[in-house]
Design a protein around this motif. Sequence first.
Motif, PDB file in Angstrom:
ATOM      1  N   GLU A   8      67.936 -18.677 -32.422  1.00  0.00           N
ATOM      2  CA  GLU A   8      67.961 -19.011 -30.992  1.00  0.00           C
ATOM      3  C   GLU A   8      66.684 -18.525 -30.305  1.00  0.00           C
ATOM      4  O   GLU A   8      66.125 -19.219 -29.461  1.00  0.00           O
ATOM      5  CB  GLU A   8      69.198 -18.420 -30.301  1.00  0.00           C
ATOM      6  N   THR A   9      66.191 -17.373 -30.698  1.00  0.00           N
ATOM      7  CA  THR A   9      64.933 -16.863 -30.138  1.00  0.00           C
ATOM      8  C   THR A   9      63.783 -17.779 -30.538  1.00  0.00           C
ATOM      9  O   THR A   9      62.921 -18.114 -29.714  1.00  0.00           O
ATOM     10  CB  THR A   9      64.685 -15.422 -30.624  1.00  0.00           C
ATOM     11  N   LYS A  10      63.774 -18.225 -31.792  1.00  0.00           N
ATOM     12  CA  LYS A  10      62.728 -19.138 -32.254  1.00  0.00           C
ATOM     13  C   LYS A  10      62.783 -20.440 -31.462  1.00  0.00           C
ATOM     14  O   LYS A  10      61.749 -20.949 -31.014  1.00  0.00           O
ATOM     15  CB  LYS A  10      62.885 -19.404 -33.760  1.00  0.00           C
ATOM     16  N   ARG A  11      63.974 -20.977 -31.263  1.00  0.00           N
ATOM     17  CA  ARG A  11      64.124 -22.206 -30.475  1.00  0.00           C
ATOM     18  C   ARG A  11      63.590 -22.023 -29.057  1.00  0.00           C
ATOM     19  O   ARG A  11      62.909 -22.891 -28.525  1.00  0.00           O
ATOM     20  CB  ARG A  11      65.599 -22.632 -30.399  1.00  0.00           C
ATOM     21  N   ARG A  12      63.901 -20.892 -28.453  1.00  0.00           N
ATOM     22  CA  ARG A  12      63.454 -20.644 -27.079  1.00  0.00           C
ATOM     23  C   ARG A  12      61.937 -20.526 -26.995  1.00  0.00           C
ATOM     24  O   ARG A  12      61.325 -21.021 -26.049  1.00  0.00           O
ATOM     25  CB  ARG A  12      64.145 -19.415 -26.514  1.00  0.00           C
ATOM     26  N   LEU A  13      61.318 -19.875 -27.968  1.00  0.00           N
ATOM     27  CA  LEU A  13      59.851 -19.762 -27.979  1.00  0.00           C
ATOM     28  C   LEU A  13      59.207 -21.135 -28.175  1.00  0.00           C
ATOM     29  O   LEU A  13      58.223 -21.467 -27.503  1.00  0.00           O
ATOM     30  CB  LEU A  13      59.396 -18.784 -29.060  1.00  0.00           C
ATOM     31  N   LEU A  14      59.756 -21.934 -29.080  1.00  0.00           N
ATOM     32  CA  LEU A  14      59.207 -23.271 -29.301  1.00  0.00           C
ATOM     33  C   LEU A  14      59.439 -24.170 -28.085  1.00  0.00           C
ATOM     34  O   LEU A  14      58.599 -25.010 -27.756  1.00  0.00           O
ATOM     35  CB  LEU A  14      59.787 -23.887 -30.577  1.00  0.00           C
ATOM     36  N   ALA A  15      60.548 -23.987 -27.391  1.00  0.00           N
ATOM     37  CA  ALA A  15      60.793 -24.739 -26.153  1.00  0.00           C
ATOM     38  C   ALA A  15      59.807 -24.317 -25.065  1.00  0.00           C
ATOM     39  O   ALA A  15      59.266 -25.164 -24.346  1.00  0.00           O
ATOM     40  CB  ALA A  15      62.229 -24.540 -25.678  1.00  0.00           C
ATOM     41  N   LEU A  16      59.546 -23.034 -24.955  1.00  0.00           N
ATOM     42  CA  LEU A  16      58.572 -22.535 -23.987  1.00  0.00           C
ATOM     43  C   LEU A  16      57.213 -23.193 -24.203  1.00  0.00           C
ATOM     44  O   LEU A  16      56.512 -23.549 -23.247  1.00  0.00           O
ATOM     45  CB  LEU A  16      58.440 -21.011 -24.100  1.00  0.00           C
TER      46      LEU A  16
END
Length: 189
Positions: A172-180
């Motif tokens: 989920e953290t990886k997804r959020r960073l890639l979304a950012l």
Amino acid sequence: MSEYGRSASSVASAAAAEWTVMESGIGPLLLAATGQGLVSVVFHAGPGVRERALDRLGERLGTEPVESASGLLAGAIRELSAYFAGDLREFGLPLDWTLSSGFNRQVLRELATGVPYGTVVGYGDLARRVGQPTAAQAVGAAMGSNPLPVVVPCHRVVESDGGLGGFGGGLETKRRLLALEGVLPEPLF
């Protein structure tokens, strides 16, 4: 020139180290720095994680880090805050590579300088970039050993089939960073 190329001695010295916890768009981050530069970023830095991380850091650096949000950490706090606000695309922080060596350091340096904001690279592609085309699994291990996540963007390394792959901070953290960074859409909830 970016300060990513700055090198620290491969042998940990007893130089002073500072640490602090900052809030971010992905939760609390523990930051630690030496006179050479930022040396560690730790995800999910609640009390238990923080205590274990500081114990390990003290052992590896040969000195007990002291809590401080000024001096050595001011630039890191400023740049990470700008990154999470969407205002910074390239970090210019001096980095202390003491906690990484050999193949892992080689891979992490290539990642830091060769995979820009808003892009991704496959494990195998990164292995080829460092001259080890059959070392995709070793690249995965290097990502898992990254002492400087976010700043050295291991979240930008994905599987060749389009899967996210693993991530020490959680998927989920990886997804959020890639979304950012605009690589993935923002999560719906």
